[in-house]
Design an enzyme around this catalytic site. Sequence first.
Site, mmCIF file in Angstrom:
data_model
loop_
_atom_site.group_PDB
_atom_site.id
_atom_site.type_symbol
_atom_site.label_atom_id
_atom_site.label_comp_id
_atom_site.label_asym_id
_atom_site.label_seq_id
_atom_site.Cartn_x
_atom_site.Cartn_y
_atom_site.Cartn_z
ATOM 1 N N TYR A 1 -16.045 4.061 24.830
ATOM 2 C CA TYR A 1 -17.426 3.809 25.241
ATOM 3 C C TYR A 1 -17.632 4.157 26.709
ATOM 4 O O TYR A 1 -16.683 4.180 27.503
ATOM 5 C CB TYR A 1 -17.831 2.354 24.974
ATOM 6 C CG TYR A 1 -17.174 1.325 25.878
ATOM 7 C CD1 TYR A 1 -17.803 0.887 27.039
ATOM 8 C CD2 TYR A 1 -15.932 0.773 25.555
ATOM 9 C CE1 TYR A 1 -17.210 -0.073 27.861
ATOM 10 C CE2 TYR A 1 -15.337 -0.177 26.364
ATOM 11 C CZ TYR A 1 -15.986 -0.591 27.529
ATOM 12 O OH TYR A 1 -15.394 -1.527 28.337
ATOM 13 N N CYS A 2 -18.887 4.437 27.063
ATOM 14 C CA CYS A 2 -19.296 4.623 28.454
ATOM 15 C C CYS A 2 -20.514 3.740 28.698
ATOM 16 O O CYS A 2 -20.654 2.691 28.052
ATOM 17 C CB CYS A 2 -19.550 6.095 28.782
ATOM 18 S SG CYS A 2 -20.854 6.884 27.812
ATOM 19 N N TRP A 3 -21.397 4.120 29.599
ATOM 20 C CA TRP A 3 -22.522 3.253 29.941
ATOM 21 C C TRP A 3 -23.535 3.156 28.803
ATOM 22 O O TRP A 3 -23.913 2.074 28.376
ATOM 23 C CB TRP A 3 -23.193 3.767 31.213
ATOM 24 C CG TRP A 3 -24.426 3.013 31.602
ATOM 25 C CD1 TRP A 3 -25.707 3.454 31.567
ATOM 26 C CD2 TRP A 3 -24.497 1.654 32.077
ATOM 27 N NE1 TRP A 3 -26.576 2.487 31.994
ATOM 28 C CE2 TRP A 3 -25.856 1.357 32.317
ATOM 29 C CE3 TRP A 3 -23.541 0.669 32.324
ATOM 30 C CZ2 TRP A 3 -26.286 0.118 32.788
ATOM 31 C CZ3 TRP A 3 -23.973 -0.563 32.792
ATOM 32 C CH2 TRP A 3 -25.323 -0.827 33.017
#
Length: 355
Positions: free
Chosen positions: A94-96
């Site tokens: 995941y990222c932002w």
Amino acid sequence: MVASLKYTREPHKETYSEIIDVRSSSEFAEDRIPGAINLPVLNDAERAEVGTIYKQFSPFRARKIGAAIVSKNISKHLNEHFADKEKNYQPLIYCWRGGQRSASLATVLSQIGWRVTLLEGGYKTYRSYVRQELDSLPRELNYKILCGLTGSGKTHILEKMRQKGFQVLDLEALASHRGSLLGEEWKGKPSPQPSQKYFDSKLLQALQSFNPNETVWVESESSKIGQVHLPQSLLKEMKQSSCVEIKLPIDKRVQFLLAEYPHLVDNPEFLKAKLEKLKSSCGWKKISNWYQMINNQDWELFVRDILESHYDPTYRKSMQHNFSQVEQVISLDDLSDSCIENYVDSLVPSFVGIS
């Protein structure tokens, strides 16, 4: 064989070989999914560089330069972190917002053949889940509050209870703070607390570990521990719960506090600076008296006086307002292991389960 990417908005319902947070180190430090590791595809300086190019020159140029940096970082991760991963490796990434940063690493790993899951919406999806759960989950648990004046050893007693198999929610450990003006943790210097968001994450993880059919023991706390706040849903449940009050002779409380806070004795100027914050409530004359006791190293006199002049009246007022349902008072002679164990043993079977 190339594996197809999988997407989820409920990562808590599955098990992964690893949870990978590809955001920068500062984003990761503020909050992350518990257990996640940090493999940035853009570090803080690189994000700033690409962002500046995007705003001052052109989005196309920023994407081109960003792609080169991301490719370099992914290559480094492949040669180091992923070098020994087996064929059955299945990470969550995941990222932002679940955008390009996580997709870039996920695409490469899936091309290798690993089954990769992407968190749709990224960290923002996770954060929304934490807020929702902290609003509802506290209402599903049954609490018993351990209260007592400062220096009564409440945290110490709860730890002994945890070792005996009781369910214990140690809010001060989660907050990295002992809950008072002088409650900062000390590791050679004052230790920082977690961010509010990361405290929320750790709190949710702790709450999810409890059996709802058994009592959760927790220390009486105010709405704020250091700089972090308790969720209103949890605080409301705590205030409505019954309490067990610990009473300890004041000389034993003084001895306990001196043993628990040696860094304040060793750093008198730091202590004085902290005490100055009590000037509005205690008055400068009282602060000056405490300074004199500190200068003279009259430590037992100082601790006793600050308890009787400030901490005890403040705590009693808070108890009357927030934790008034005291159903049992336990008087301990001291905080020796044998004394605490006798008390803890007396709780079985009265308070182990829901009463």
